[in-house]
Design a protein around this motif. Structure first.
Motif, PDB file in Angstrom:
ATOM      1  N   THR A 115       0.834  -1.195   0.000  1.00 14.28           N
ATOM      2  CA  THR A 115       0.000   0.000   0.000  1.00 14.28           C
ATOM      3  C   THR A 115       0.874   1.253   0.000  1.00 14.28           C
ATOM      4  OG1 THR A 115      -1.805  -1.129   1.145  1.00 14.28           O
ATOM      5  CG2 THR A 115      -1.756   1.269   1.283  1.00 14.28           C
ATOM      6  N   GLY A 116       0.546   2.169  -0.902  1.00 19.65           N
ATOM      7  CA  GLY A 116       1.280   3.420  -1.005  1.00 19.65           C
ATOM      8  C   GLY A 116       2.387   3.422  -2.043  1.00 19.65           C
ATOM      9  N   GLN A 117       2.796   2.261  -2.509  1.00 19.74           N
ATOM     10  CA  GLN A 117       3.825   2.207  -3.542  1.00 19.74           C
ATOM     11  C   GLN A 117       3.241   2.601  -4.891  1.00 19.74           C
ATOM     12  OE1 GLN A 117       5.384  -1.870  -3.102  1.00 19.74           O
ATOM     13  NE2 GLN A 117       7.269  -1.000  -2.255  1.00 19.74           N
TER      14      GLN A 117
ATOM     15  N   ALA B  13      -8.429   9.715 -22.231  1.00 20.40           N
ATOM     16  CA  ALA B  13      -9.732  10.080 -21.681  1.00 20.40           C
ATOM     17  C   ALA B  13     -10.109   9.103 -20.581  1.00 20.40           C
ATOM     18  CB  ALA B  13     -10.801  10.077 -22.778  1.00 20.40           C
ATOM     19  N   LYS B  14     -10.985   9.554 -19.672  1.00 17.75           N
ATOM     20  CA  LYS B  14     -11.405   8.728 -18.552  1.00 17.75           C
ATOM     21  C   LYS B  14     -12.482   7.748 -18.986  1.00 17.75           C
ATOM     22  CE  LYS B  14     -10.444  12.217 -15.029  1.00 17.75           C
ATOM     23  NZ  LYS B  14     -11.022  13.053 -13.937  1.00 17.75           N
ATOM     24  N   GLY B  15     -12.423   6.571 -18.375  1.00 11.42           N
ATOM     25  CA  GLY B  15     -13.455   5.575 -18.577  1.00 11.42           C
ATOM     26  C   GLY B  15     -14.396   5.521 -17.407  1.00 11.42           C
ATOM     27  N   GLU B  16     -14.822   4.320 -17.076  1.00 14.45           N
ATOM     28  CA  GLU B  16     -15.830   4.107 -16.038  1.00 14.45           C
ATOM     29  C   GLU B  16     -15.258   4.208 -14.620  1.00 14.45           C
ATOM     30  OE1 GLU B  16     -17.584   0.280 -16.557  1.00 14.45           O
ATOM     31  OE2 GLU B  16     -18.836   0.398 -14.758  1.00 14.45           O
ATOM     32  N   VAL B  17     -14.024   3.743 -14.422  1.00 12.82           N
ATOM     33  CA  VAL B  17     -13.429   3.694 -13.079  1.00 12.82           C
ATOM     34  C   VAL B  17     -12.015   4.282 -13.095  1.00 12.82           C
ATOM     35  CG1 VAL B  17     -14.812   1.792 -12.154  1.00 12.82           C
ATOM     36  CG2 VAL B  17     -12.788   1.281 -13.542  1.00 12.82           C
ATOM     37  N   PRO B  18     -11.865   5.593 -13.326  1.00 13.95           N
ATOM     38  CA  PRO B  18     -10.534   6.179 -13.507  1.00 13.95           C
ATOM     39  C   PRO B  18      -9.799   6.581 -12.223  1.00 13.95           C
ATOM     40  CG  PRO B  18     -12.201   7.845 -13.818  1.00 13.95           C
ATOM     41  CD  PRO B  18     -12.935   6.547 -13.558  1.00 13.95           C
ATOM     42  N   ASP B  19     -10.528   6.648 -11.100  1.00 19.54           N
ATOM     43  CA  ASP B  19      -9.911   7.194  -9.885  1.00 19.54           C
ATOM     44  C   ASP B  19      -8.747   6.343  -9.412  1.00 19.54           C
ATOM     45  OD1 ASP B  19     -13.102   8.305  -8.495  1.00 19.54           O
ATOM     46  OD2 ASP B  19     -11.779   9.181 -10.010  1.00 19.54           O
ATOM     47  N   GLY B  20      -7.628   7.022  -9.107  1.00 18.46           N
ATOM     48  CA  GLY B  20      -6.444   6.340  -8.601  1.00 18.46           C
ATOM     49  C   GLY B  20      -5.476   5.916  -9.691  1.00 18.46           C
ATOM     50  N   TYR B  21      -5.829   6.196 -10.947  1.00 21.91           N
ATOM     51  CA  TYR B  21      -4.993   5.807 -12.083  1.00 21.91           C
ATOM     52  C   TYR B  21      -4.687   7.006 -12.967  1.00 21.91           C
ATOM     53  CZ  TYR B  21      -7.057   1.251 -10.907  1.00 21.91           C
ATOM     54  OH  TYR B  21      -7.493   0.118 -10.254  1.00 21.91           O
TER      55      TYR B  21
ATOM     56  N   GLY C 219      -0.524   4.136 -14.866  1.00 25.93           N
ATOM     57  CA  GLY C 219       0.210   4.387 -13.639  1.00 25.93           C
ATOM     58  C   GLY C 219      -0.674   4.361 -12.405  1.00 25.93           C
ATOM     59  N   LEU C 220      -0.116   3.815 -11.344  1.00 24.21           N
ATOM     60  CA  LEU C 220      -0.738   3.869 -10.025  1.00 24.21           C
ATOM     61  C   LEU C 220       0.196   4.685  -9.156  1.00 24.21           C
ATOM     62  CD1 LEU C 220      -1.660   1.030 -11.353  1.00 24.21           C
ATOM     63  CD2 LEU C 220      -2.287   0.433  -8.999  1.00 24.21           C
ATOM     64  N   GLU C 221      -0.223   5.844  -8.729  1.00 20.23           N
ATOM     65  CA  GLU C 221       0.673   6.731  -7.964  1.00 20.23           C
ATOM     66  C   GLU C 221       0.827   6.282  -6.523  1.00 20.23           C
ATOM     67  OE1 GLU C 221       0.031  10.930 -10.409  1.00 20.23           O
ATOM     68  OE2 GLU C 221      -0.793  10.683  -8.393  1.00 20.23           O
TER      69      GLU C 221
END
Lengths: 110, 117
Positions: free
Chosen positions: A15-17, A56-64, A77-79
């Protein structure tokens, strides 16, 4: 002609990486997509691109986040990874109608 | 927004028999494409068959055929002479006929097909 390839095939994160998933296609397709697959949910679209330099964003873009600097590559990318991002990730490309999928990346976030 | 519904989570068929997998969808568009994808245990997504909405004739690919009922918004997959290698998860998917931002696929939740020897 390798089609659509994904790197890596498996990954375990804490988590967090952060990490980046690479998708490459050699079919000269304009459109590329990132999906995630979770049990009982089917495949859901995270982000997509209709051409080099566009996303562009799709259905579940949060966190990516994504980038398409070259036509043949689409990076996901996953920040700051979270356990909710444990999933199988698929990249796909298409032009115009049929989507061709990569082999998937299984990501586990602990 | 378009939706795709696969109401049966699991089905089972005897080897050499015929099985039909159901799919319904909802859209206000008149131009679109429908697909069935197969996902075996290897995880690879494999395109099984494609149907264009403007075509009245049902698509067929060897042992795989569809029953496309446009007015009822139904798109079922029939597998004839089932083989052990047909055991997989099957996804129904919808794609708008327009390009650009509408090019994405909308998937159903999938159905797991098992084949009994």
């Amino acid at each position: 002609n390798a089609g659509v390839t994904q790197t890596p095939k498996f990954r375990v994160l804490k988590t967090g990486q952060s990490m980046t998933l690479l998708c490459a296609q050699d079919m000269n397709h304009e459109y590329m997509y990132w999906y995630r697959q979770d049990p009982g949910m089917g495949l859901r679209l995270i982000h997509y691109s209709v051409g080099e330099g566009t996303t562009a964003k799709g259905e579940v873009p949060d966190g990516y986040n994504v980038s398409r600097l070259k036509k043949q590559n689409f990076l996901l990318g996953l920040e700051s990874a979270a356990p909710s991002q444990t999933s199988v990730y698929f990249c796909a490309s298409s032009y115009p109608y049929e989507q061709y999928f990569g082999p998937g990346t299984r990501l586990t976030v602990t | 927004a378009q939706t795709v519904t696969q109401s049966q989570p699991e089905m089972s068929v005897q080897e050499a028999e015929t099985v039909t997998l159901s799919c319904t969808y909802d859209t206000s568009e008149s131009d679109y494409y429908l697909f069935w994808y197969k996902q075996p245990p290897s995880r690879q997504m494999i395109l099984v068959i494609r149907q264009e909405a403007y075509k009245q004739q049902n698509a067929t690919e060897n042992r795989f055929s569809v029953n496309f009922q446009k007015a009822a918004k139904s798109f079922s997959l029939k597998i004839s002479d089932s083989q052990l290698g047909d055991a997989a998860m099957y996804f129904c998917a919808y794609r708008s006929g327009s390009t650009g931002a509408n090019s994405k696929l909308t998937f159903g939740k999938g159905i797991t097909l098992s084949v009994r020897p």
